[in-house]
Scaffold this motif. Structure first.
Motif, PDB file in Angstrom:
ATOM      1  N   LYS A 121      -3.438  -7.101  -8.467  1.00 46.15           N
ATOM      2  CA  LYS A 121      -4.539  -7.863  -7.859  1.00 46.15           C
ATOM      3  C   LYS A 121      -4.715  -9.246  -8.473  1.00 46.15           C
ATOM      4  O   LYS A 121      -5.162 -10.175  -7.798  1.00 46.15           O
ATOM      5  N   ILE A 157      -5.912 -11.976   3.657  1.00 46.22           N
ATOM      6  CA  ILE A 157      -5.734 -10.536   3.511  1.00 46.22           C
ATOM      7  C   ILE A 157      -6.466  -9.800   4.622  1.00 46.22           C
ATOM      8  O   ILE A 157      -7.609 -10.149   4.960  1.00 46.22           O
ATOM      9  N   SER A 217      -7.557  -5.844   5.312  1.00 43.13           N
ATOM     10  CA  SER A 217      -7.622  -4.548   4.652  1.00 43.13           C
ATOM     11  C   SER A 217      -7.446  -3.407   5.640  1.00 43.13           C
ATOM     12  O   SER A 217      -8.151  -3.338   6.660  1.00 43.13           O
ATOM     13  N   LEU A 262      -3.281  -5.189   3.248  1.00 44.47           N
ATOM     14  CA  LEU A 262      -3.546  -4.465   2.009  1.00 44.47           C
ATOM     15  C   LEU A 262      -4.018  -3.057   2.347  1.00 44.47           C
ATOM     16  O   LEU A 262      -5.072  -2.871   2.957  1.00 44.47           O
ATOM     17  N   SER A 268      -8.126   0.648   1.671  1.00 45.13           N
ATOM     18  CA  SER A 268      -7.822  -0.523   0.853  1.00 45.13           C
ATOM     19  C   SER A 268      -8.794  -0.610  -0.322  1.00 45.13           C
ATOM     20  O   SER A 268      -9.956  -0.216  -0.196  1.00 45.13           O
ATOM     21  N   GLY A 287       0.825  -1.199   0.000  1.00 41.17           N
ATOM     22  CA  GLY A 287       0.000   0.000   0.000  1.00 41.17           C
ATOM     23  C   GLY A 287       0.857   1.246   0.000  1.00 41.17           C
ATOM     24  O   GLY A 287       2.054   1.207   0.293  1.00 41.17           O
ATOM     25  N   TRP A 314      -2.064  -1.437  -8.613  1.00 40.88           N
ATOM     26  CA  TRP A 314      -3.090  -2.341  -8.099  1.00 40.88           C
ATOM     27  C   TRP A 314      -3.811  -3.116  -9.198  1.00 40.88           C
ATOM     28  O   TRP A 314      -4.072  -4.324  -9.069  1.00 40.88           O
TER      29      TRP A 314
END
Length: 560
Positions: free
Chosen positions: A130, A139, A141, A116, A145, A70, A126
């Protein structure tokens, strides 16, 4: 002076400040809707402890690798800390990676979980990444996110009671920092907590940082430069850390932070410089700066416009910055200090000391650092920030580290009798002309300075002479597109080329400059995440055009 025993690692630091200054704001995060949220030291430590409790509940293998993907945000830093508080190892990924590279790092690092964070698919990778995230990789977030179908940080921390943190042994593995991949596949550089804290220990000895300082975080936290200069320092010294929202709001974010310490890279220092020149042309600057009664007022206004009027020390690193630009900032009253380091030593190597700068030289070795010049003029450095080695690559570790513990930097350098270091180029950047003469591109690039030029790259392997490709600033590109006459600019570029060639040996003289059409960006692979040019990529893109450019026999070749 040694690291404070109550602050032996970044995690120790978090809980130290949560106890000492619980209600003091640590992190300030702007959001896309215009809102801004503050987190105190107490709140930061509480969220980290609650997330650590959740990670513990997942029963991951001991010392698991946990990835963070991120853009910079408050919760990026909190994720890093939560991973450590649960006894695991963090693996940051650049948000601008392509999908293949991201997939490789997740697989190579054997990541068991992914945090993420802030991504939107516009100025990051991204949309490509992805599709390369393993379907069975759990994951979590973070706020902002791009996924809303996974467990969320805020929900998790609301549901769990704080865990008792595992305060790590300083000599254990803390993180695997993958290199930015300017050449070949990224390498996983393993760093201990002790190595990461070396930068704070050194700064403590060289500067007077305190809990009253402020910094803005906007360069990729996945890179050791930002992690060392901003994240680690903020935790060690306990100062206020602000984040930027987007490129469009950067000036507003900078004005909010009013940083007292500021770290940037040459490309951005150049952008700031060009932005000021667009509003206050160099000729007018020279005139105003020479009038005793108003020059200090004008200079203060320029720094205030940049958002750096409160800055007492500014750092530049990751690539060379020309003497002309450094002198310009220092003349404004901004103490611009060069720093030098590698991913492999957590950026802890050399720095210009306040009041002891020397134009043309980076500075002297940091406390505890040894340096020498090895075979072929290569700089060798032994640092307290030295890596544990490359993850799953003992052979490469033996190749890059001498038996007595010096890192082969890949940079060519010169060291004066009183210890000042000058970087003269990259070992692998040298190329031969068709006449068999070696050319070192970096010194030539550093001498080419024009207020309309944002970046340059000298090339010309197997050609009679070198040539220089240049990218005009966005403002000048827009003006040309709107119909600006380019004849005057072309003559200025010729004059600059002639001036550069006066300082070159015969075989180094640049035959012509090429004004490129396509911007060099991280997204098209021509820049690293720290905005250094990817020389091999740029050369691959333009090599097929070289012969035709030489045949034109012009001093300035326009691609558009």
């Amino acid at each position: 002076m040694a690291v404070n025993p109550s602050r032996q690692t970044s995690l120790h630091c978090l809980y130290y400040w949560a106890e000492k200054n619980p209600e003091k704001v640590y992190l300030t995060q702007p959001y896309p809707d215009g809102s801004v949220a503050d987190l105190t030291w107490k709140q930061a430590a509480d969220q980290v402890s609650r997330m650590a409790a959740h990670i513990n509940s997942l029963a991951l293998p001991e010392r698991s690798k946990i990835a963070i993907l991120g853009k910079n945000s408050a919760h990026w830093v909190l994720s890093d800390l939560a991973i450590w508080a649960a006894g695991h190892v963090s693996v940051p990924l650049y948000p601008t990676l392509n999908g293949e590279a991201a997939g490789y790092i997740l697989e190579h690092s054997q990541a068991k979980l992914l945090f993420l964070g802030k991504l939107d698919g516009t100025a990051d990778g991204w949309n490509d990444i992805k599709g390369h995230i393993p379907s069975d990789l759990p994951i979590i977030s973070l706020p902002m996110s791009p996924r809303d179908d996974t467990p969320k940080w805020l929900d998790i921390t609301a549901e769990h009671e704080p865990a008792t943190p595992v305060l790590p042994d300083p000599d254990t593995l803390a993180t695997i920092a993958y290199t930015s991949g300017s050449t070949g596949r990224p390498k996983g550089v393993m760093h201990s907590f002790r190595a990461m804290m070396a930068v704070a220990d050194g700064l403590q000895q060289m500067f007077t940082a305190s809990s009253e300082d402020r910094m803005l975080s906007y360069l990729p936290l996945a890179h050791v430069a930002e992690r060392a200069a901003v994240e680690t320092q903020s935790l060690y010294f306990g100062f206020h850390l602000y984040f930027a929202n987007t490129l469009d709001t950067f000036q507003q974010d900078l004005q909010r932070a009013r940083p007292t310490l500021f770290f940037s890279v040459p490309r951005l220092w150049m952008k700031f410089y060009l932005g000021i020149n667009a509003k206050l042309p160099p000729k007018k600057q020279k005139l105003l700066f020479n009038i005793p009664l108003i020059r200090s007022v004008v200079k203060k206004k320029v720094l205030k416009q940049l958002g750096l009027d409160h800055c007492r020390a500014a750092l530049t690193g990751a690539a060379p910055l020309s003497e002309e630009i450094i002198t310009w900032y220092r003349d404004l009253g901004l103490e611009l200090l060069e720093v030098y380091g590698m991913t492999e030593n957590f950026g802890y190597s050399h720095v210009s000391r306040p009041g002891q700068t020397r134009i043309g030289y980076i500075g002297v070795a940091n406390p505890g650092v040894e340096h020498r010049i090895g075979d072929g003029g290569e700089l060798l450095v032994k640092s307290p920030g030295m890596m544990l080695g490359y993850y799953q690559d003992d052979e490469k570790t033996r190749e890059d580290v001498t038996p007595d513990g010096f890192l082969k930097t890949g940079d060519m350098g010169e060291i004066t009798a009183d210890g000042y270091l000058k970087i003269t180029g990259r070992v692998k950047d040298l190329f031969k002309t068709s006449k068999g003469k070696y050319v070192v591109p970096v010194p030539i690039e550093n001498r080419f300075n024009h207020p309309s030029v944002e970046a340059v790259c000298v090339a010309g392997a197997n050609q009679p002479q070198p040539c220089l490709m240049l990218l005009l600033s966005e403002e000048v590109r827009d003006a040309l597109a709107a119909g600006m006459n380019r004849e005057e600019l072309e003559q200025e570029l010729i004059n600059e080329l002639d001036a550069v060639n006066e300082g070159c040996e015969a075989h180094e003289k640049v035959s012509f400059v090429v004004v490129v059409k396509e911007p060099w960006t991280m997204e098209n692979g021509m820049l690293t995440p720290t905005m250094k040019i990817k020389r091999n990529v740029i050369e691959d893109v333009y090599n097929r055009k070289m012969d035709a450019w030489f045949e034109e026999k012009k001093k300035v070749v326009w691609e558009f």
